[in-house]
Design an enzyme around this catalytic site. Structure first.
Site, short mmCIF file in Angstrom:
data_model
loop_
_atom_site.label_atom_id
_atom_site.label_comp_id
_atom_site.label_asym_id
_atom_site.label_seq_id
_atom_site.Cartn_x
_atom_site.Cartn_y
_atom_site.Cartn_z
N LEU A 521 40.22 26.01 35.79
CA LEU A 521 41.41 26.81 36.09
C LEU A 521 41.45 27.26 37.53
O LEU A 521 42.51 27.56 38.07
CB LEU A 521 41.44 28.04 35.18
CG LEU A 521 41.56 27.76 33.67
CD1 LEU A 521 41.33 29.04 32.88
CD2 LEU A 521 42.93 27.17 33.35
N GLY A 524 36.58 31.63 41.46
CA GLY A 524 36.49 32.99 41.96
C GLY A 524 35.41 33.12 42.99
O GLY A 524 34.80 32.13 43.44
N GLY A 525 35.13 34.36 43.39
CA GLY A 525 34.14 34.59 44.43
C GLY A 525 32.73 34.23 44.02
O GLY A 525 31.87 34.02 44.87
N GLY A 527 32.02 31.76 41.44
CA GLY A 527 31.91 30.52 40.69
C GLY A 527 33.21 30.12 40.04
O GLY A 527 34.21 30.86 40.09
N VAL A 529 36.10 28.96 37.08
CA VAL A 529 36.59 29.45 35.80
C VAL A 529 37.18 28.27 35.05
O VAL A 529 37.97 27.50 35.60
CB VAL A 529 37.65 30.55 36.00
CG1 VAL A 529 38.15 31.07 34.66
CG2 VAL A 529 37.09 31.69 36.83
N LYS A 543 34.06 32.24 32.74
CA LYS A 543 33.68 32.45 34.13
C LYS A 543 32.21 32.11 34.28
O LYS A 543 31.35 32.76 33.67
CB LYS A 543 33.96 33.88 34.57
CG LYS A 543 33.65 34.10 36.06
CD LYS A 543 34.27 35.36 36.61
CE LYS A 543 33.56 36.60 36.16
NZ LYS A 543 34.07 37.80 36.86
N ASP A 640 38.99 46.57 42.93
CA ASP A 640 39.47 45.26 43.40
C ASP A 640 40.78 44.89 42.71
O ASP A 640 40.95 43.77 42.24
CB ASP A 640 38.40 44.19 43.15
CG ASP A 640 38.64 42.92 43.99
OD1 ASP A 640 39.34 43.03 45.02
OD2 ASP A 640 38.16 41.85 43.61
#
Length: 833
Positions: A521, A524-525, A527, A529, A543, A640
């Site tokens: 998909l 992210g920071g 690894g 997803v 994730k 965040d």
């Protein structure tokens, strides 16, 4: 109004009752649709009723407002409290000049709303907030937004309801105050009043006539520090607002709308919070301002300290003795106490040197600070020195939300609490100091330096071992089938998570096609997803922590702890995890519409986000933040919040995700500091990005930025040199000052239909992004603002980061990120300094 004959009046009342009940919903009063005793009207939602009543023990008739369909009703507002009707002939109607009036059978006006300007088309309406408003339909107001001429919320009696404003004007000292009934059977104005005092830091005062009877202690931005139970009871929803035009007001709202509770100033001067117990259908008391005799102002006189757990309750501070011993022995403590020894200040008395006899300070813990303090916004470490060098300073205290507090003269209304309160330091003469305590002051620096040296050396030695032990403990618990509750540590309560699943890596590999690219998909920071499908058909999002990354273990554990402890419809749900060898994975519910940024910043997709959908997303984000900040078992700061961390379900309902950076606060914590700045540039509050300070208000700043993005369809970090504004905040501020706020709105939104609502939301976005944290509203107030429950919004000041360009998002390696991510769950770590 022409007096009607009995027959005509009866037929008219029958007809008007039919009209009120079936045509306008029974919540409106006009000149032809009025109430005659014993009639009443009900708010559209059925929560409040207004009509005629008689207090217990009295035959007099009054017009009041109370909760509808509650067995034992409490009257919340009274109109003609000083002019009762002596029989049942009363009528509540609109007069010829447009005022709301109460008349008796002789057509004498006993009470009026007293609007000075004559109005011909006025009507009164009872709302679901309990507010009775006198409205005028003017040429400048739409059918859905008539002009308000008068409202009961501005004409308070003894009850303080949600969304009311208890206000004081600092320039004119004009106050809106609660006033008690004279007695439980007489609603006329009694001797007690409650109002805000702004002489120094805002406090809530109750006065008996002109004499001070009770005080709340200073407001620190979240609570009144002299109300111990406010730590747990009142922090949800209370807010003190400065409209920057001289008026400061206190307001509140409960997150649970079905919770029936309010504040009541009783005829004996006691301020209480009644609540309706849904199980027993009876009223109880959550809190009372007078729980002991110590809660009466100045009970023990100057320099006397009151402790309800001791007998007698009054005593003198160390270094003081009763001013009148005979009166003191008889239990009359009002004369207070006087010093036994004169103060020496800096080792001098009347100009003569008395070296070695410098005054010291006695530390009193869990105290209600005295009245009439002087407040400075200085650092905690500077408090003792600033008080010590000022010979007039007799005591000091510090609260993070207030700053340093100093007292000159008598210390009055000292009280020892069993919970809560503040440390108070009282100046004593050298002869009154504890010799052992004085010796500890000398050797304390040596002990501290030695302790710090040992601590620092030990910390480095244990750090690596602790990290290794944490990893081994996690794998051990998961392999034995235990839930994450076993890993939360001794400082958190043990909670079971029956729906949490421990997955095997083989199951997840099969569900994702061996983690194939077709099922990825996004990234992210920490690894990639993946989308997966379990054998039972359930779709999941996985994730996967990158094995090549040296970061993320702490964030992985943090996210497990946080998400497992919170449950809310607007928070993403964690289904399980997988920890095998070097593999660490979190498994979430799958969000088919991915993240908000994939819609919002895509020119083709954002046409599917009409204003009602966007507003629903904004409201859902607010509800999720309110749960994190105030309503969950833990107080959580997300740190965040951004569009890529808002996931959308199949109906485009929002769910806040990515709790790897979240911080859990203790019950009394309101702010924290960190040396490691994490989050995303463009969404960080200035105090966090520059100083490492974070709180609820830093999340509010991120929300404000996100709100402006949702309105405009533009990303805060998408501005380039050819843009004439520095950021989205800069553009919003520029257009707002030019009275052209609607130019900010996404062209796909029809401003002609939603103009007022859009301008209100832009105003809220600018308020949320104010430079100073204390100028930003809490998230509970934001909810009331965007839903028009708070009608008059403060004017915003210039928001932060409008004087320099916002930097593009970067990860911890300095590599650029995409401006629009396509992943379900993203997490970015940044070093802001």
């Amino acid at each position: 109004m022409i007096f009607l004959g009995k027959a005509r009046l009866f037929s008219f009342l029958v007809m008007s009752h039919f009209v009120v009940k079936f045509c306008i919903g029974g919540d409106v009063i006009t000149s032809t649709e009025y109430i005659q005793d014993p009639g009443s009207i009900t708010s559209s939602g059925g929560l409040y009723r207004m009509g005629f009543f008689s207090p217990n023990g009295s035959a007099n008739r009054y017009v009041g407002i109370w909760y509808n369909n509650v067995p034992t009703y409490n009257v919340l507002w009274v109109a003609n409290r000083d002019n009762p009707i002596l029989d049942s002939s009363g009528v509540l109607t609109i007069s010829d000049d447009g005022n709301l009036v109460i008349m008796n059978g002789k057509r004498e006006i006993l009470w009026s709303s007293n609007v000075s300007n004559s109005v011909t088309d006025a009507q009164a309406q009872l709302s679901d907030s309990g507010n009775l408003s006198l409205l005028k339909q003017s040429s400048n107001s739409s059918a859905n937004n008539p002009e308000t001429l008068w409202e009961s919320f501005q004409d308070m009696t003894d009850s303080f309801l949600q969304k009311m404003k208890l206000s004081t004007n600092s320039g004119t000292n004009e106050k809106q105050a609660l006033t008690s009934w004279k007695s439980p059977s007489d609603p006329s104005i009694g001797s007690f009043s409650a109002s805000l005092d702004l002489r120094n830091i805002p406090e809530l005062f109750i006065r008996n006539g002109s004499s001070l009877y009770w005080r709340s202690g200073p407001w620190n931005g979240n609570i009144f520090i002299g109300v111990p139970k406010m730590q747990s009871v009142y922090i949800n929803g209370f807010n003190l607002v400065d409209d920057h035009e001289g008026k400061v007001y206190l307001t509140y709202s409960f997150a649970e709308t079905s919770y029936l509770s309010y504040l009541l100033l009783k005829s004996n001067g006691d301020l209480v919070q009644p609540y309706l117990d849904q199980n027993s259908s009876s009223w109880g008391i959550v809190w009372s301002s007078r729980e002991s005799h110590c809660d009466v102002y100045g009970q023990c006189g100057p320099f006397g300290i009151c402790n309800a757990n001791k007998s007698p309750i009054c005593s003198c501070l160390r270094g003081f003795e009763p001013k009148n011993s005979e009166e003191w022995s008889r239990g009359n403590w009002s004369s207070g106490c006087i010093r036994k020894s004169l103060l020496q200040c800096n080792g001098t008395t009347n100009g003569s040197s008395t070296a070695g006899t410098k005054d010291g300070f006695l530390k009193l813990e869990m105290m209600k600070v005295p009245n009439s303090g002087i407040f400075y916004s200085t650092l905690e470490d500077e408090c003792p020195g600033n008080c010590s060098i000022n010979c007039s300073c007799v005591a000091y205290a510090y609260d993070p939300g207030v700053g340093c507090m100093f007292w000159i003269g008598d210390l009055i209304d000292l009280q020892k609490f069993s919970v809560g309160g503040t440390n108070l330091y009282v100046r004593l003469a050298h002869s009154e100091l504890d010799d052992k305590g004085h010796l500890r002051e000398i050797i304390a620096p040596i002990v501290i330096i030695g302790t710090l040296t040992v601590t620092i050396a030990t910390w480095f030695a244990r750090r690596k071992a602790k990290k290794r032990a944490l990893k081994e403990s996690m794998e051990k618990h998961l392999s034995s089938g235990e839930t994450p509750s076993a890993m939360l540590g001794q400082n958190m309560s043990r909670v079971e998570f029956p729906e949490f699943v421990r997955y095997k890596i083989e199951e997840l590999a099969a569900a994702t096609g061996n983690f194939g690219e077709n099922n990825k998909l996004g990234r992210g920071g920490f690894g990639p997803v993946y989308k997966g499908r379990l054998p039972n058909g359930q779709e999941i999002a996985i994730k996967r922590l990158s094995r090549a990354s040296g970061q993320g273990h702490q964030e992985f554990m943090n996210e497990m702890v946080v998400i497992c402890k919170v449950q809310h419809r607007n928070l993403v749900r964690l289904l399980g995890c997988c920890v095998e060898g070097d593999e660490k994975m979190l498994i979430y519910e799958f969000m088919p519409n991915k993240s908000l940024d994939t819609f919002l910043f895509d020119p083709l997709k954002r046409v599917h986000l009409d204003w009602r959908t966007r507003f629903n997303i904004v409201d859902g984000i607010c509800r999720g933040l309110l749960y994190l900040h105030r309503d969950s078992r833990l107080k959580i700061i997300h740190r965040d919040l951004k569009a890529s961390n808002i996931l959308l379900d199949e109906e485009l309902n929002p769910k806040i995700s990515d709790f790897g950076m979240a911080r859990i606060f203790g019950g009394n914590e309101n702010q924290a500091n960190t040396r490691r700045i994490v989050g995303t540039y463009g969404y960080m509050a200035p105090e966090y990005a520059m100083e490492g300070r974070f709180s609820e208000k830093s999340d509010v700043f991120s929300f404000g930025t996100l709100l402006l993005e949702i309105i405009s369809g533009r990303q805060n970090t998408s501005f380039h040199e050819e843009d004439q504004c520095l950021s989205l905040l800069g553009l919003a501020w520029k257009l707002w000052n030019e009275d052209n706020g609607l130019a900010l709105v996404d062209p796909n939104i029809p401003v002609t239909c939603f103009g007022m609502e859009l301008l209100r939301c832009i105003n809220v976005g600018l308020l949320c992004t104010q430079e100073r944290a204390k100028d930003r509203p809490s998230i509970s107030i934001v909810i009331s603002m965007i839903n028009s429950e708070i009608v008059d919004l403060p004017r915003p000041k210039q928001p932060a980061f409008t004087a320099r360009r916002t930097t593009q998002d970067t990860d911890s390696s300095g590599q650029s990120q995409k401006t629009c991510s396509a992943n379900d769950v993203t997490l970015t770590v940044l070093h802001g300094r």
